[in-house]
Design a protein around this motif. Structure first.
Motif, PDB file in Angstrom:
ATOM      1  N   THR A 220       0.843  -1.197   0.000  1.00  0.00           N
ATOM      2  CA  THR A 220       0.000   0.000   0.000  1.00  0.00           C
ATOM      3  C   THR A 220       0.881   1.251   0.000  1.00  0.00           C
ATOM      4  N   ALA A 232      -7.352  -3.862   5.323  1.00  0.00           N
ATOM      5  CA  ALA A 232      -7.018  -4.405   4.005  1.00  0.00           C
ATOM      6  C   ALA A 232      -8.238  -4.347   3.098  1.00  0.00           C
ATOM      7  N   TYR A 236      -8.678  -9.222   0.982  1.00  0.00           N
ATOM      8  CA  TYR A 236      -7.231  -9.244   1.210  1.00  0.00           C
ATOM      9  C   TYR A 236      -6.915  -9.412   2.695  1.00  0.00           C
ATOM     10  N   ILE A 238      -3.354  -9.131   5.552  1.00  0.00           N
ATOM     11  CA  ILE A 238      -2.045  -8.494   5.698  1.00  0.00           C
ATOM     12  C   ILE A 238      -0.966  -9.575   5.735  1.00  0.00           C
ATOM     13  N   ARG A 241       4.498  -5.625   6.893  1.00  0.00           N
ATOM     14  CA  ARG A 241       4.389  -4.252   7.393  1.00  0.00           C
ATOM     15  C   ARG A 241       5.764  -3.611   7.405  1.00  0.00           C
ATOM     16  N   TYR A 253       1.621  -1.307   4.368  1.00  0.00           N
ATOM     17  CA  TYR A 253       1.316  -2.714   4.581  1.00  0.00           C
ATOM     18  C   TYR A 253       1.395  -3.485   3.260  1.00  0.00           C
ATOM     19  N   VAL A 255      -0.273  -6.527   1.351  1.00  0.00           N
ATOM     20  CA  VAL A 255      -1.530  -7.285   1.404  1.00  0.00           C
ATOM     21  C   VAL A 255      -1.573  -8.293   0.256  1.00  0.00           C
ATOM     22  N   THR A 297      -6.202  -8.535   9.350  1.00  0.00           N
ATOM     23  CA  THR A 297      -6.670  -7.737   8.215  1.00  0.00           C
ATOM     24  C   THR A 297      -6.635  -6.239   8.482  1.00  0.00           C
TER      25      THR A 297
END
Length: 322
Positions: A220, A232, A236, A238, A241, A253, A255, A297
């Motif tokens: 992201t 997410a 999706y 995660i 990170r 993040y 995803v 998520t």
């Protein structure tokens, strides 16, 4: 009588399901020298493997008669080790038991699936077969492993620190202190189960024939950490990170979508039953994680290291046909 040429044909003698069976798929001809005007000739015919000259005593079967006659249709030999020629040549008859699988059905419902039932022709008889099978399946974590820990202010640029690889999914995060404190991620391996409620030990490897993959992954955009709330996109989870700086720094993040395959069909998992953890002071959260069916998520953080943080987890299930 003289039988001196082998049978050749490009026309199927019988079709079972979608498979055509030709002469050479059903019959084997044998030759002999002598007792046939002094020339080598075809005198015998037998059934190939998968076919038999004994009519099945039960169930459906296909029956095929050879398109030519033979001087001998058994395996009796004369004392001269040659075939004895019969005075009454005859056709050879071969049988093949026909099952649901031969015509593209199942003989019984596959384990963990519900199927539509059909009455179909199995050669000589009608039989009950199954097709158009479907089922719901559920994702459960089998085991988890932690990634390398690192100072929060420089939590980036290293997949061993930031990324759940190998189709693993984020199931927990550790943090203690401010931006100079330590952060760490925990990644879970998920397998497929037939029940939504089950307990799986560390040796559990899921239902046979199913695979779970995480695909369509992307990072992201970087967003401010202070007062951040991330969920997410639909479908999706995660899987990574990164963070740079203090509470005024940026976070992003990784995803990905969860896919499940049963070897015949593949579909994306549906994420459902979201649950949010109790809030904790970021500097003292320590490990926040879930086991069983839950995958991370979302995450929300207010303010600096003395402010509150919560995490969102969801379950996964998939509808598959077979």
């Amino acid at each position: 009588m003289t039988y001196n040429n082998s049978y050749v044909s490009s026309t199927p003698l019988v079709t079972i399901g979608s498979k055509n069976y030709y002469f050479g798929d059903i019959f084997t001809e044998s030759t002999m020298s002598g007792n046939c005007n002094g020339t080598q000739c075809i005198v015998s015919c037998s059934c190939k493997a998968g076919w038999t000259d004994i009519k099945p005593s039960s169930g459906g079967y296909a029956i095929v008669n050879s398109p030519r006659i033979y001087a001998h249709t058994s395996t009796t030999y004369s004392t001269r080790s040659t075939y004895s020629v019969s005075s009454t040549p005859q056709q050879k008859t071969c049988y093949k038991k026909v099952t649901c699988e031969d015509i593209g059905y199942f003989s019984a419902e596959p384990a963990n699936y519900t199927c539509n039932k059909f009455t179909v022709k199995l050669g000589s008889v009608d039989g009950t077969c199954y097709r158009n099978c479907y089922g719901y399946f559920y994702l459960h974590m089998s085991y988890a492993s932690t990634l390398t820990s690192r100072k929060e202010s420089n939590f980036k640029n290293d997949a061993n620190v930031t990324t759940c690889s190998g189709n693993k999914i984020l199931v927990g995060r550790y943090h203690s202190g401010d931006e100079n404190g330590t952060s760490q991620l925990k990644c879970g391996v998920f397998h497929v189960h037939s029940s939504e409620t089950t307990s799986t030990g560390s040796c559990y490897s899921g239902l046979y024939g199913f695979t779970v993959t995480v695909e369509d992954a992307y990072w992201t955009d970087w967003k401010g950490e202070k007062g951040s709330s991330f969920n997410a996109p639909y479908g999706y989870v995660i899987i990574g990170r990164e963070h740079s700086g203090d509470e005024r720094g940026k976070t992003r993040y990784l995803v990905g979508k969860v896919y499940v395959s049963n070897g015949k069909n593949k579909s994306t998992a549906t994420l459902y039953d979201a649950t949010t953890t109790a809030s904790c002071k970021e500097s003292k959260c320590g490990w926040v994680e879930k086991t069983g069916p839950y995958m991370m998520t979302g995450r929300r953080h207010d303010g600096d290291e003395n402010s509150q943080t919560t995490y969102t987890f969801k379950k996964g299930k998939v509808y598959l046909t077979y």
